[in-house]
Design an enzyme around this catalytic site. Structure first.
Site, PDB file in Angstrom:
ATOM      1  N   VAL A  99       0.831  -1.209   0.000  1.00 18.48           N
ATOM      2  CA  VAL A  99       0.000   0.000   0.000  1.00 18.48           C
ATOM      3  C   VAL A  99       0.868   1.262   0.000  1.00 18.48           C
ATOM      4  O   VAL A  99       0.633   2.194  -0.790  1.00 18.48           O
ATOM      5  CB  VAL A  99      -0.967   0.001   1.211  1.00 18.48           C
ATOM      6  CG1 VAL A  99      -1.802   1.277   1.235  1.00 18.48           C
ATOM      7  CG2 VAL A  99      -1.871  -1.234   1.168  1.00 18.48           C
TER       8      VAL A  99
ATOM      9  N   LYS B  59      -7.217  -1.768   9.149  1.00 15.88           N
ATOM     10  CA  LYS B  59      -8.509  -2.039   9.824  1.00 15.88           C
ATOM     11  C   LYS B  59      -8.327  -2.639  11.198  1.00 15.88           C
ATOM     12  O   LYS B  59      -9.124  -2.372  12.108  1.00 15.88           O
ATOM     13  CB  LYS B  59      -9.405  -2.925   8.956  1.00 15.88           C
ATOM     14  CG  LYS B  59      -8.790  -4.243   8.531  1.00 15.88           C
ATOM     15  CD  LYS B  59      -8.174  -4.139   7.161  1.00 15.88           C
ATOM     16  CE  LYS B  59      -7.285  -5.334   6.857  1.00 15.88           C
ATOM     17  NZ  LYS B  59      -6.626  -5.241   5.570  1.00 15.88           N
TER      18      LYS B  59
ATOM     19  N   ILE C 299     -12.984   0.340  -2.609  1.00  9.96           N
ATOM     20  CA  ILE C 299     -14.403   0.707  -2.652  1.00  9.96           C
ATOM     21  C   ILE C 299     -14.648   1.908  -1.736  1.00  9.96           C
ATOM     22  O   ILE C 299     -14.169   1.929  -0.604  1.00  9.96           O
ATOM     23  CB  ILE C 299     -15.290  -0.487  -2.209  1.00  9.96           C
ATOM     24  CG1 ILE C 299     -15.084  -1.691  -3.132  1.00  9.96           C
ATOM     25  CG2 ILE C 299     -16.760  -0.082  -2.171  1.00  9.96           C
ATOM     26  CD1 ILE C 299     -15.772  -2.970  -2.669  1.00  9.96           C
TER      27      ILE C 299
ATOM     28  N   GLU D 196      -3.425 -11.714   4.502  1.00  6.92           N
ATOM     29  CA  GLU D 196      -2.720 -11.028   5.581  1.00  6.92           C
ATOM     30  C   GLU D 196      -1.473 -11.836   5.936  1.00  6.92           C
ATOM     31  O   GLU D 196      -1.349 -13.005   5.560  1.00  6.92           O
ATOM     32  CB  GLU D 196      -3.621 -10.924   6.812  1.00  6.92           C
ATOM     33  CG  GLU D 196      -4.882 -10.096   6.600  1.00  6.92           C
ATOM     34  CD  GLU D 196      -4.612  -8.635   6.316  1.00  6.92           C
ATOM     35  OE1 GLU D 196      -3.857  -8.009   7.075  1.00  6.92           O
ATOM     36  OE2 GLU D 196      -5.151  -8.120   5.329  1.00  6.92           O
TER      37      GLU D 196
ATOM     38  N   LYS E 261     -13.677  -5.366   9.878  1.00  7.58           N
ATOM     39  CA  LYS E 261     -14.354  -4.521   8.884  1.00  7.58           C
ATOM     40  C   LYS E 261     -15.828  -4.315   9.232  1.00  7.58           C
ATOM     41  O   LYS E 261     -16.375  -3.229   8.992  1.00  7.58           O
ATOM     42  CB  LYS E 261     -14.188  -5.153   7.496  1.00  7.58           C
ATOM     43  CG  LYS E 261     -12.727  -5.073   7.008  1.00  7.58           C
ATOM     44  CD  LYS E 261     -12.489  -5.941   5.786  1.00  7.58           C
ATOM     45  CE  LYS E 261     -11.057  -5.775   5.268  1.00  7.58           C
ATOM     46  NZ  LYS E 261     -10.705  -6.763   4.234  1.00  7.58           N
TER      47      LYS E 261
HETATM   48  N1  HSE Z   1      -6.375  -9.749   3.503  1.00  3.15           N
HETATM   49  C1  HSE Z   1      -7.386  -8.825   3.078  1.00  3.15           C
HETATM   50  C2  HSE Z   1      -8.278  -9.526   2.067  1.00  3.15           C
HETATM   51  C3  HSE Z   1      -6.726  -7.612   2.491  1.00  3.15           C
HETATM   52  O1  HSE Z   1      -7.942 -10.633   1.668  1.00  3.15           O
HETATM   53  O2  HSE Z   1      -9.309  -8.990   1.716  1.00  3.15           O
HETATM   54  C4  HSE Z   1      -7.617  -6.415   2.356  1.00  3.15           C
HETATM   55  O3  HSE Z   1      -8.132  -5.984   3.566  1.00  3.15           O
END
Ligand code: HSE
Length: 383
Positions: free
Chosen positions: A20, A97, A128, A182, A197
Site C-alpha cells: 500500500v 482495519k 471501494i 494477511e 471490517k
Molecule cells: N487480507 C485482506 C483480504 C486484504 O484478503 O481482503 C484487504 O483488507
C-alpha cells in the site's frame, strides 16, 4: 483561479513502503496538492523527492508534516505511532482495519478532542468508497443494515473450491501466492479481518461503538470439499459474510459462512472481489462491488482520504455509545464435524455428513460453535 502555490499543500509522513505505502507514494507524486515529504521504513531505499528514515521521530518532530499516512499494518508499533502523531496535532489517514477496529475507543475520541481529521476508508473494501459513502448516506436516512463479502482471500478460496474443486489447502496456497492474504493467514480464514471490517462499518453506519466481544465470528478454515458438494447439490454457494443490522431488540452483528442460492448477487462474486451492501430507509439496497485489496485500489482510497483531509473532514461519525450485539434472530444452519444433544434436537435435515438445523438464534449457534470449534458451520441466507 488562485495560483497553485497559494493553495495549501499537504505534507505527508508516510509510514510503511510495502504494497500500500509504495502505491500511495506513486499516486501522490502525480498531484500538486500533496507531497510525501518523509517515508519511514526499514528497507534501504532512496527516493528522488522524499527523505527515507528508519526513525519515526523524524516524522513526529517535523512540524512541517501535517498528515501521517499509516500503511505499515499490524497493531504495534502502528498504534503508538498514530497516537503520538495525533497528540502532536497531525491528521491521520490509515488503511489499517485491525488498528482502527481494535483501538477505536482511543483513537476516535482522541481525534475528536484534538479536532483532527482521521480517515480510514481503505480499511474496509480496499478501493471501494464504502465508509465514505456510509458517512454521506447516514446524513439523509436511517441505515438499517450493512455487511457482505469483505475479505478477498476467503472469497478467492471459496470461489476456487466451488469452481474447480480445489481442496482448502490448495486454494489457500494460491491465494497467498497472489498476495491478498494477511501476514498470518488465520486473520483472513478465521474471519478476523472481516470482523474488523464489520465492527468499523457498524460503528459508522449506526453511530455506535460495538462491543467487540459481543460480535461472534466463525471462519472458513474447517470447510471441506464434501461440504461444497453438499451445497452445490442443493443449488447453494458458500461465502464468508458479515452482517450488522438494527432489530427490534437492538443491533445484531456477526461474521459467518453463509449459503446463497446460485444466481444471487453474492453467489456470483468471483476471485478475490468484495461485495458490500447497505440497506437504507430511503435508498433501500445499495451494493458496492470491487477490489477489496491490492496496491493501487487501496492506495487510491488512501489518496481520496488525503483529499478529504485537505478539505477538513473529521472522522465519519462522532464517537458513539458502546452497545452489545444481540443476535437473537433465528437462522437455519448447516453443521458438520461435531454433534451433541443440542444439535440432534434441532436437526431438520441431513446433507451428506452434515445436518441442517431448524431456525436457531445466531447467538446460540455461535455459543455452540465455541464449544465445538472443530465443526464447520454455515448459515442459510434469508433470501
Ligand atoms: N487480507 C485482506 C483480504 C486484504 O484478503 O481482503 C484487504 O483488507
Amino acid at each position: 483561479a488562485p495560483d497553485r502555490e497559494d493553495l495549501e499543500i499537504m505534507k505527508i509522513g508516510l509510514l510503511g513502503f510495502g504494497v500500500v505505502g509504495k502505491g500511495v507514494y506513486e499516486l501522490a507524486r502525480m498531484r500538486q496538492d500533496m507531497q510525501v515529504a518523509k517515508v519511514v521504513c526499514l528497507e534501504d531505499i532512496t527516493l528522488p523527492d522524499a527523505q527515507v528514515t528508519r526513525d519515526f521521530q523524524d516524522v513526529l518532530k517535523d512540524p512541517s508534516i501535517d498528515t501521517v499516512v499509516e500503511a505499515m499494518g499490524g497493531l504495534h508499533p502502528a498504534f503508538e505511532f498514530v497516537k503520538a502523531a495525533m497528540e502532536a496535532g497531525k491528521n491521520i489517514v490509515t488503511s489499517n482495519k485491525a488498528l482502527v477496529a481494535t483501538f477505536y475507543d482511543i483513537l476516535v475520541p482522541l481525534a475528536q478532542e484534538k479536532n483532527l481529521s482521521f480517515r480510514c476508508t481503505a480499511a474496509v473494501g480496499g478501493g471501494i468508497g464504502w465508509l465514505s459513502e456510509l458517512e454521506r448516506s447516514r446524513r439523509s436516512q436511517t441505515i438499517q443494515e450493512v455487511g457482505g463479502i469483505m475479505n478477498g482471500t476467503c472469497n478467492y478460496i471459496l470461489d476456487a473450491m466451488h469452481r474447480t474443486g480445489l481442496s482448502y489447502d490448495e486454494a489457500l496456497k494460491q491465494a497467498q501466492g497472489l498476495g491478498y492474504a494477511e501476514a498470518k493467514p488465520a486473520t483472513d480464514v478465521e474471519g478476523i479481518d472481516t470482523w474488523h471490517k464489520i465492527l468499523l462499518s457498524a460503528n459508522v453506519a449506526f453511530g455506535v461503538t460495538m462491543d467487540k466481544d459481543s460480535v461472534p465470528v466463525s471462519g472458513i478454515s474447517r470447510i471441506e470439499p464434501q461440504d461444497v458438494a453438499a451445497f452445490q447439490s442443493h443449488g447453494l454457494v458458500c461465502k464468508l459474510v458479515s452482517c450488522a443490522r438494527r432489530t427490534e431488540s437492538g443491533i445484531s452483528a456477526y461474521v459467518q459462512p453463509t449459503l446463497y442460492p446460485q444466481g444471487s448477487l453474492e453467489a456470483a462474486v468471483p476471485s478475490n472481489y468484495n461485495l458490500i451492501t447497505f440497506i437504507g430507509s430511503a435508498s433501500e439496497r445499495m451494493s458496492f462491488y470491487g477490489q477489496g485489496a491490492g496496491r493501487y485500489p487501496t492506495a487510491y482510497n488512501v489518496l481520496q482520504d488525503c483529499i478529504d483531509v485537505l478539505s477538513g473532514k473529521p472522522f465519519y461519525v462522532p464517537y458513539g455509545p458502546v452497545v452489545q450485539a444481540v443476535n437473537q434472530e433465528p437462522l437455519r444452519f448447516y453443521v458438520r464435524g461435531a454433534t451433541d444433544s443440542f444439535l440432534e434436537e434441532n436437526t431438520q435435515e441431513h446433507w451428506g455428513e452434515g445436518v441442517v438445523t431448524a431456525p436457531v438464534a445466531v447467538s446460540r449457534m455461535h455459543r455452540w460453535h465455541k464449544e465445538h470449534p472443530q465443526a464447520f458451520l454455515a448459515a442459510l441466507s434469508q433470501e
